[in-house]
Design a protein around this motif. Structure first.
Motif, mmCIF file in Angstrom:
data_model
loop_
_atom_site.group_PDB
_atom_site.id
_atom_site.type_symbol
_atom_site.label_atom_id
_atom_site.label_comp_id
_atom_site.label_asym_id
_atom_site.label_seq_id
_atom_site.Cartn_x
_atom_site.Cartn_y
_atom_site.Cartn_z
ATOM 1 N N ARG A 22 35.421 39.327 27.071
ATOM 2 C CA ARG A 22 36.860 39.089 26.931
ATOM 3 C C ARG A 22 37.511 39.173 28.310
ATOM 4 N NH1 ARG A 22 36.971 43.539 22.167
ATOM 5 N NH2 ARG A 22 36.184 42.200 20.498
ATOM 6 N N PRO A 23 38.260 38.150 28.719
ATOM 7 C CA PRO A 23 38.965 38.245 30.008
ATOM 8 C C PRO A 23 39.931 39.428 29.963
ATOM 9 C CG PRO A 23 39.021 36.002 29.141
ATOM 10 C CD PRO A 23 38.499 36.870 28.035
ATOM 11 N N VAL A 24 40.024 40.142 31.074
ATOM 12 C CA VAL A 24 40.855 41.351 31.079
ATOM 13 C C VAL A 24 42.344 41.006 30.977
ATOM 14 C CG1 VAL A 24 41.096 41.561 33.605
ATOM 15 C CG2 VAL A 24 41.153 43.617 32.169
ATOM 16 N N THR A 25 43.062 41.820 30.212
ATOM 17 C CA THR A 25 44.509 41.688 30.072
ATOM 18 C C THR A 25 45.168 42.641 31.060
ATOM 19 O OG1 THR A 25 44.331 41.177 27.722
ATOM 20 C CG2 THR A 25 46.444 42.056 28.481
ATOM 21 N N VAL A 26 46.215 42.178 31.756
ATOM 22 C CA VAL A 26 46.928 43.089 32.658
ATOM 23 C C VAL A 26 48.375 43.242 32.204
ATOM 24 C CG1 VAL A 26 45.457 42.463 34.625
ATOM 25 C CG2 VAL A 26 47.674 41.355 34.337
ATOM 26 N N THR A 27 48.921 44.400 32.453
ATOM 27 C CA THR A 27 50.308 44.669 32.086
ATOM 28 C C THR A 27 50.917 45.566 33.152
ATOM 29 O OG1 THR A 27 51.759 45.553 30.358
ATOM 30 C CG2 THR A 27 49.687 46.695 30.689
ATOM 31 N N LEU A 148 22.375 43.855 39.265
ATOM 32 C CA LEU A 148 22.912 42.944 38.248
ATOM 33 C C LEU A 148 23.980 43.623 37.393
ATOM 34 C CD1 LEU A 148 19.583 41.242 37.121
ATOM 35 C CD2 LEU A 148 21.509 40.077 38.244
ATOM 36 N N ILE A 149 23.792 44.916 37.145
ATOM 37 C CA ILE A 149 24.767 45.681 36.359
ATOM 38 C C ILE A 149 26.066 45.837 37.172
ATOM 39 C CG2 ILE A 149 25.243 47.936 35.303
ATOM 40 C CD1 ILE A 149 23.052 46.706 33.717
ATOM 41 N N ALA A 150 25.924 46.209 38.432
ATOM 42 C CA ALA A 150 27.104 46.398 39.295
ATOM 43 C C ALA A 150 27.842 45.078 39.524
ATOM 44 C CB ALA A 150 26.684 47.019 40.630
ATOM 45 N N ALA A 151 27.093 44.014 39.749
ATOM 46 C CA ALA A 151 27.722 42.705 39.986
ATOM 47 C C ALA A 151 28.500 42.255 38.750
ATOM 48 C CB ALA A 151 26.668 41.664 40.349
ATOM 49 N N GLY A 152 27.949 42.530 37.568
ATOM 50 C CA GLY A 152 28.647 42.186 36.332
ATOM 51 C C GLY A 152 29.979 42.902 36.242
ATOM 52 N N ALA A 153 29.975 44.188 36.577
ATOM 53 C CA ALA A 153 31.217 44.970 36.548
ATOM 54 C C ALA A 153 32.221 44.410 37.557
ATOM 55 C CB ALA A 153 30.916 46.442 36.850
ATOM 56 N N GLY A 154 31.720 43.932 38.682
ATOM 57 C CA GLY A 154 32.585 43.405 39.734
ATOM 58 C C GLY A 154 33.370 42.166 39.349
ATOM 59 N N THR A 155 32.943 41.496 38.260
ATOM 60 C CA THR A 155 33.650 40.281 37.816
ATOM 61 C C THR A 155 35.091 40.583 37.409
ATOM 62 O OG1 THR A 155 32.823 40.537 35.534
ATOM 63 C CG2 THR A 155 31.515 39.167 37.032
ATOM 64 N N LEU A 156 35.363 41.839 37.126
ATOM 65 C CA LEU A 156 36.722 42.266 36.785
ATOM 66 C C LEU A 156 37.738 41.959 37.879
ATOM 67 C CD1 LEU A 156 36.601 45.885 35.333
ATOM 68 C CD2 LEU A 156 38.131 44.065 34.592
ATOM 69 N N LEU A 157 37.308 42.148 39.127
ATOM 70 C CA LEU A 157 38.262 42.073 40.242
ATOM 71 C C LEU A 157 38.887 40.679 40.373
ATOM 72 C CD1 LEU A 157 38.743 41.575 43.617
ATOM 73 C CD2 LEU A 157 39.694 43.581 42.478
ATOM 74 N N ARG A 161 42.800 39.645 40.099
ATOM 75 C CA ARG A 161 43.484 38.957 41.201
ATOM 76 C C ARG A 161 44.149 37.659 40.750
ATOM 77 N NH1 ARG A 161 41.227 36.399 45.023
ATOM 78 N NH2 ARG A 161 42.874 36.403 46.556
ATOM 79 N N ARG A 162 43.474 36.949 39.829
ATOM 80 C CA ARG A 162 44.053 35.693 39.343
ATOM 81 C C ARG A 162 45.385 35.927 38.644
ATOM 82 N NH1 ARG A 162 38.689 33.939 38.478
ATOM 83 N NH2 ARG A 162 38.589 34.623 36.299
ATOM 84 N N GLN A 163 45.533 37.101 38.039
ATOM 85 C CA GLN A 163 46.754 37.394 37.278
ATOM 86 C C GLN A 163 47.794 38.167 38.085
ATOM 87 O OE1 GLN A 163 45.760 38.554 32.998
ATOM 88 N NE2 GLN A 163 43.778 38.773 33.994
ATOM 89 N N ILE A 164 47.357 38.781 39.176
ATOM 90 C CA ILE A 164 48.284 39.558 40.005
ATOM 91 C C ILE A 164 48.208 39.044 41.441
ATOM 92 C CG2 ILE A 164 48.980 41.885 40.724
ATOM 93 C CD1 ILE A 164 47.325 42.999 38.419
ATOM 94 N N GLU A 291 55.555 51.481 50.075
ATOM 95 C CA GLU A 291 56.640 50.589 49.645
ATOM 96 C C GLU A 291 56.129 49.148 49.561
ATOM 97 O OE1 GLU A 291 60.226 49.988 48.176
ATOM 98 O OE2 GLU A 291 59.730 51.959 49.025
ATOM 99 N N GLY A 292 56.286 48.514 48.395
ATOM 100 C CA GLY A 292 55.892 47.113 48.260
ATOM 101 C C GLY A 292 54.399 46.875 48.050
ATOM 102 N N GLU A 293 53.611 47.931 47.968
ATOM 103 C CA GLU A 293 52.162 47.773 47.769
ATOM 104 C C GLU A 293 51.882 47.408 46.300
ATOM 105 O OE1 GLU A 293 48.054 50.464 48.220
ATOM 106 O OE2 GLU A 293 49.974 51.263 48.899
ATOM 107 N N THR A 294 51.089 46.373 46.091
ATOM 108 C CA THR A 294 50.751 45.933 44.728
ATOM 109 C C THR A 294 49.426 46.561 44.310
ATOM 110 O OG1 THR A 294 51.909 43.851 45.112
ATOM 111 C CG2 THR A 294 50.392 43.925 43.242
ATOM 112 N N VAL A 295 49.509 47.430 43.290
ATOM 113 C CA VAL A 295 48.363 48.248 42.888
ATOM 114 C C VAL A 295 47.977 47.954 41.439
ATOM 115 C CG1 VAL A 295 47.562 50.636 42.534
ATOM 116 C CG2 VAL A 295 49.098 50.098 44.452
ATOM 117 N N ALA A 296 46.654 47.802 41.194
ATOM 118 C CA ALA A 296 46.153 47.652 39.822
ATOM 119 C C ALA A 296 45.179 48.789 39.530
ATOM 120 C CB ALA A 296 45.450 46.313 39.650
ATOM 121 N N VAL A 297 45.386 49.439 38.378
ATOM 122 C CA VAL A 297 44.515 50.524 37.933
ATOM 123 C C VAL A 297 43.619 49.996 36.817
ATOM 124 C CG1 VAL A 297 44.465 52.766 36.773
ATOM 125 C CG2 VAL A 297 46.206 52.306 38.525
ATOM 126 N N VAL A 298 42.312 50.187 36.954
ATOM 127 C CA VAL A 298 41.392 49.740 35.905
ATOM 128 C C VAL A 298 41.300 50.807 34.813
ATOM 129 C CG1 VAL A 298 39.020 49.067 35.349
ATOM 130 C CG2 VAL A 298 40.064 48.327 37.519
#
Length: 312
Positions: A22-27, A148-157, A161-164, A291-298
């Motif tokens: 499932r593609p990750v949802t961001v809010t 392969l496990i770590a690279a799979g997890a990395g797909t989240l980033l 980024r595409r959404q933020i 100030e102005g830093e764009t931060v995403a928490v997983v």
């Protein structure tokens, strides 16, 4: 097994998991920090990504054995392995101690896994798993320490980024370091900073950075069920040294508070590990965005018993 993780590994993983996870949802949170709601992933955690990538890569290479895949884990890695195996149409044999929670055993069986209960400690289940691997030729899956496990997890980033647009910083919890290694590798490629968050008393990465090598740490935290690795992977340590990484620690009290807050304000029931990352950027947390830093928490996982959230 130490492998220098690259952004190419993450890109290949993204091609494999596309259409399967499932593609990750961001809010956006009231504080201005973004939340990446990965706890809504298949199996309730980010680990579905790595498990799918691991098995799909073996299928591509023609190295997926007749005996299927095996793992010793009642946690998120075991669930993800069983789910991915069912998707690939192969058998998953999961080893657990006899005293494993019934709800976990039931969930694993729900994914079609052959669950074997051995001994009363994880070590006995792990030994039985290794034995099974040797005698049947089953493929051993890893909880986190595999490229392969770590690279799979990395797909989240990249999904985040595409959404933020203009993402500056991504905040992730660290246990064994699979999620961290994958995400930080992709983040570095894009010039994004990674904040690695650990409970004060589960600090495998923090201790390794201080010592300059992987070291064993004591494990004692409310988040230990998911973040309680005694040592971080060598891959994770290597990534932490070369990427733009801040390693921070949070007390259990802040983790509990952040988890309760997600429930009270958003009705999100998440595991302590997922709340640990958020605790790092909340008021009086160790990472103060500028100030102005764009931060995403997983928000990485939802496999929790929610009963303690609702006893108000």
């Amino acid at each position: 097994m130490h492998h220098r993780l690259s952004y190419d590994d993450v890109k290949r993983a993204a091609d494999r998991v596309s259409g399967h996870v499932r593609p990750v949802t961001v809010t956006r949170d009231d504080s201005g920090v973004w939340l990446a709601l990965e706890h809504m992933q298949h199996t309730g955690s980010f680990k579905a990504r790595g498990a799918h990538n691991f098995l799909a890569a073996h299928r591509e290479a023609g190295t997926l054995p007749e005996a299927g895949v095996t793992i010793a884990s009642g946690g998120n890695a075991g669930l993800a392995c069983a789910w991915a195996a069912r998707r690939q149409g192969v058998r998953a044999t999961v080893f657990l101690p006899e005293n494993a929670p019934h709800v976990k055993v039931a969930k694993l069986r729900g994914y079609g896994a052959d669950v074997r209960l051995v001994g009363t400690e994880y070590a006995a289940a792990l030994a039985a798993c290794r034995d099974f691997e040797r005698t049947t030729g089953a493929l051993a899956s890893h909880a986190y320490d595999h490229p392969l496990i770590a690279a799979g997890a990395g797909t989240l980033l990249d999904e985040i980024r595409r959404q933020i647009p203009g993402l500056d910083t991504v905040v992730v919890a660290v246990g064994g370091g699979g999620l961290f290694a994958g995400v930080a590798t992709a983040a570095r490629h894009h010039g994004v900073r990674t904040v690695a968050v650990e409970p004060e008393n589960c600090r495998a990465l923090h201790a390794a950075l201080e010592a300059g090598r992987v070291v064993d740490v004591a494990v004692d935290s409310v988040a230990a069920d998911a973040l309680g690795a005694r040592r971080v992977s060598r891959t994770a340590l290597a990534v932490a040294r070369e990427a733009d990484v801040r390693s921070v620690l949070v007390p259990d009290s802040a983790i509990v508070r952040a988890r309760q807050g997600l429930w009270d304000e958003r009705r999100l029931a998440v595991e302590h590990a997922a709340a640990a990352a958020l605790a790092a950027v909340e008021a009086s947390g160790p990472y103060v965005p500028s100030e102005g830093e764009t931060v995403a928490v997983v928000v990485c996982g939802a496999n929790t018993d929610p009963s303690d959230l609702v006893q108000r």
